[in-house]
Design a protein around this motif. Structure first.
Motif, PDB file in Angstrom:
ATOM      1  N   UNK A  12      -5.090   7.827   6.484  1.00  0.00           N
ATOM      2  CA  UNK A  12      -4.864   6.403   6.204  1.00  0.00           C
ATOM      3  C   UNK A  12      -3.459   6.187   5.633  1.00  0.00           C
ATOM      4  N   UNK A  13      -3.034   7.115   4.810  1.00  0.00           N
ATOM      5  CA  UNK A  13      -1.677   7.037   4.274  1.00  0.00           C
ATOM      6  C   UNK A  13      -0.643   7.125   5.398  1.00  0.00           C
ATOM      7  N   UNK A  14      -0.863   8.057   6.308  1.00  0.00           N
ATOM      8  CA  UNK A  14       0.072   8.232   7.419  1.00  0.00           C
ATOM      9  C   UNK A  14       0.150   6.978   8.274  1.00  0.00           C
ATOM     10  N   UNK A  15      -0.989   6.351   8.531  1.00  0.00           N
ATOM     11  CA  UNK A  15      -0.993   5.136   9.338  1.00  0.00           C
ATOM     12  C   UNK A  15      -0.215   4.019   8.657  1.00  0.00           C
ATOM     13  N   UNK A  16      -0.400   3.872   7.339  1.00  0.00           N
ATOM     14  CA  UNK A  16       0.317   2.825   6.607  1.00  0.00           C
ATOM     15  C   UNK A  16       1.818   3.084   6.607  1.00  0.00           C
ATOM     16  N   UNK A  17       2.199   4.347   6.478  1.00  0.00           N
ATOM     17  CA  UNK A  17       3.622   4.694   6.469  1.00  0.00           C
ATOM     18  C   UNK A  17       4.243   4.433   7.835  1.00  0.00           C
ATOM     19  N   UNK A  18       3.512   4.804   8.893  1.00  0.00           N
ATOM     20  CA  UNK A  18       4.025   4.530  10.233  1.00  0.00           C
ATOM     21  C   UNK A  18       4.179   3.027  10.451  1.00  0.00           C
ATOM     22  N   UNK A  19       3.202   2.271   9.981  1.00  0.00           N
ATOM     23  CA  UNK A  19       3.270   0.825  10.144  1.00  0.00           C
ATOM     24  C   UNK A  19       4.476   0.253   9.390  1.00  0.00           C
TER      25      UNK A  19
ATOM     26  N   UNK B 223       0.798  -1.222   0.000  1.00  0.00           N
ATOM     27  CA  UNK B 223       0.000   0.000   0.000  1.00  0.00           C
ATOM     28  C   UNK B 223       0.826   1.265   0.000  1.00  0.00           C
ATOM     29  N   UNK B 224       0.342   2.258   0.755  1.00  0.00           N
ATOM     30  CA  UNK B 224       0.959   3.583   0.777  1.00  0.00           C
ATOM     31  C   UNK B 224       2.373   3.595   1.342  1.00  0.00           C
ATOM     32  N   UNK B 225       2.751   2.554   2.059  1.00  0.00           N
ATOM     33  CA  UNK B 225       4.082   2.531   2.656  1.00  0.00           C
ATOM     34  C   UNK B 225       5.191   2.163   1.698  1.00  0.00           C
ATOM     35  N   UNK B 226       4.864   1.935   0.428  1.00  0.00           N
ATOM     36  CA  UNK B 226       5.862   1.394  -0.495  1.00  0.00           C
ATOM     37  C   UNK B 226       7.048   2.328  -0.684  1.00  0.00           C
ATOM     38  N   UNK B 227       6.810   3.637  -0.792  1.00  0.00           N
ATOM     39  CA  UNK B 227       7.930   4.545  -1.039  1.00  0.00           C
ATOM     40  C   UNK B 227       8.894   4.580   0.146  1.00  0.00           C
ATOM     41  N   UNK B 228       8.371   4.689   1.350  1.00  0.00           N
ATOM     42  CA  UNK B 228       9.259   4.705   2.515  1.00  0.00           C
ATOM     43  C   UNK B 228       9.953   3.364   2.675  1.00  0.00           C
ATOM     44  N   UNK B 229       9.216   2.271   2.468  1.00  0.00           N
ATOM     45  CA  UNK B 229       9.811   0.952   2.610  1.00  0.00           C
ATOM     46  C   UNK B 229      10.959   0.719   1.641  1.00  0.00           C
ATOM     47  N   UNK B 230      10.759   1.071   0.382  1.00  0.00           N
ATOM     48  CA  UNK B 230      11.816   0.878  -0.613  1.00  0.00           C
ATOM     49  C   UNK B 230      13.043   1.729  -0.298  1.00  0.00           C
ATOM     50  N   UNK B 231      12.810   2.969   0.160  1.00  0.00           N
ATOM     51  CA  UNK B 231      13.931   3.856   0.453  1.00  0.00           C
ATOM     52  C   UNK B 231      14.755   3.324   1.622  1.00  0.00           C
ATOM     53  N   UNK B 232      14.088   2.924   2.697  1.00  0.00           N
ATOM     54  CA  UNK B 232      14.796   2.400   3.864  1.00  0.00           C
ATOM     55  C   UNK B 232      15.522   1.105   3.518  1.00  0.00           C
ATOM     56  N   UNK B 233      14.847   0.224   2.796  1.00  0.00           N
ATOM     57  CA  UNK B 233      15.464  -1.059   2.462  1.00  0.00           C
ATOM     58  C   UNK B 233      16.608  -0.894   1.468  1.00  0.00           C
ATOM     59  N   UNK B 234      16.488   0.075   0.564  1.00  0.00           N
ATOM     60  CA  UNK B 234      17.592   0.341  -0.361  1.00  0.00           C
ATOM     61  C   UNK B 234      18.815   0.834   0.395  1.00  0.00           C
ATOM     62  N   UNK B 235      18.602   1.684   1.396  1.00  0.00           N
ATOM     63  CA  UNK B 235      19.721   2.155   2.217  1.00  0.00           C
ATOM     64  C   UNK B 235      20.442   0.978   2.856  1.00  0.00           C
ATOM     65  N   UNK B 236      19.694   0.054   3.446  1.00  0.00           N
ATOM     66  CA  UNK B 236      20.309  -1.068   4.134  1.00  0.00           C
ATOM     67  C   UNK B 236      20.922  -2.077   3.164  1.00  0.00           C
ATOM     68  N   UNK B 237      20.426  -2.098   1.917  1.00  0.00           N
ATOM     69  CA  UNK B 237      20.907  -3.082   0.953  1.00  0.00           C
ATOM     70  C   UNK B 237      22.154  -2.617   0.214  1.00  0.00           C
TER      71      UNK B 237
END
Length: 327
Positions: free
Chosen positions: A267-274, A227-241
């Protein structure tokens, strides 16, 4: 700001004008790199055609920078698919990709599935609701990946006015934008999270922006929040990778698009926090739901929504993907 981030800002922040189209074409040919552009779309008939037309005209016909232009329709009820196809994109419906696995709702789901129906060495994602679209969004973000072998992931950065009639932000206050300001969820949720928990990412101007490009070899290794967390998730995981120095950002000017209402932003904020919380602890939310309120005839009425809790695994773990790439 960390000294490492200050150094990164000077080395890995560019303007789209820093690399001419001719230079990009030479670099692309020298390395034999192919480029795919993906537009995730849901009910975007008003804007998707113009975006596709600009990319085709400027970056496929006049200059062969883009090899593949694909619109992934995630269940539109309007003429999105028809308009996109007429403008020159290949249109694929989300549910036609990997049909053995029922699709989940969400933007990240569409981006993850797009890897199965594209072939470029570099994949560039562009939101389909942009207005006054410039080809710089594509050539700018793709550019460093073509000219710098050690760059793996590039985000667009831009000014983001809240009013389309105030593209320079001269209205000020809540109606305009100060240079470098992100959207409301960026400023209130994502930027504080990144500064507190991943300070090495504090230099990203638009961490939640939907315009970015990455090497397929990196995207294959990353999980995709659906969902909405995809951009933050990819950025954080790319940093670690791949590390901070493999990440970059490019100034592409101004981004104009349709703004969502406060409830959708909640709803977007909740998904990003999660998404952030999972990456911090890999624990589960006690209650992966968000309750918001509407005023009804007899007072406030609660509306409860599920927070996105699904992630797709790295695409290289999907048999259909690996067998298709081998073929």
């Amino acid at each position: 700001m960390l000294e490492e981030v200050e150094r990164w800002l000077t080395r890995r922040s560019w303007s789209a004008a820093d690399r001419t189209l001719d230079r990009l074409l030479v670099a692309k040919a020298a390395r034999g790199t192919t480029v795919s552009v993906v537009l995730p779309a849901l009910d975007e008939e008003a804007t998707v055609g113009a975006i596709v037309s600009v990319i085709r005209r400027e970056l496929m016909e006049r200059a062969p920078l883009v090899d593949e232009l694909v619109v992934i329709d995630s269940g539109s009820t309007d003429r999105t698919a028809e308009v996109a196809a007429a403008a020159g994109a290949r249109v694929v419906h989300r549910d036609a990709i990997l049909p053995r696995l029922p699709a989940l709702p969400g933007k990240g789901e569409v981006l993850w599935r797009s890897l199965l129906v594209t072939s470029g060495d570099v994949v560039c994602f562009v939101d389909a609701d942009l207005r006054r679209f410039s080809a710089d969004f594509v050539s700018g973000t793709v550019g460093p990946l073509l000219t710098d072998a050690d760059v793996q992931f590039v985000k667009a950065m831009y000014d983001r006015p809240l009013r389309e009639d105030d593209p320079d932000g001269e209205g000020g206050g809540m109606n305009g934008t100060v240079g470098g300001q992100g959207g409301r969820v960026t400023e209130l949720v994502a930027r504080p999270l990144l500064n507190l928990h991943w300070p090495r990412l504090a230099g990203f101007v638009q961490p939640l922006g939907g315009e970015y490009a990455a090497r397929r070899s990196l995207l294959e290794r990353l999980p995709f929040p659906v969902g909405y967390g995809v951009e933050l998730g990819l950025l954080v995981d790319a940093l670690h990778t791949v590390g901070l120095d493999a990440l970059g950002q490019v100034d592409v000017g101004v981004r104009l698009h349709r703004h969502q209402d406060d409830r959708a932003l909640g709803r977007m904020a909740a998904a990003i926090y999660r998404t952030a919380q999972l990456r911090l602890s890999r624990a589960h939310l006690v209650r992966p739901e968000l309750t918001q309120f509407d005023r009804g005839e007899n007072g406030f009425v609660p509306r409860t929504y599920s927070v996105d809790t699904e992630e797709r695994p790295p695409i290289r773990e999907i048999a259909e993907y690996t067998s298709g790439r081998a073929a």
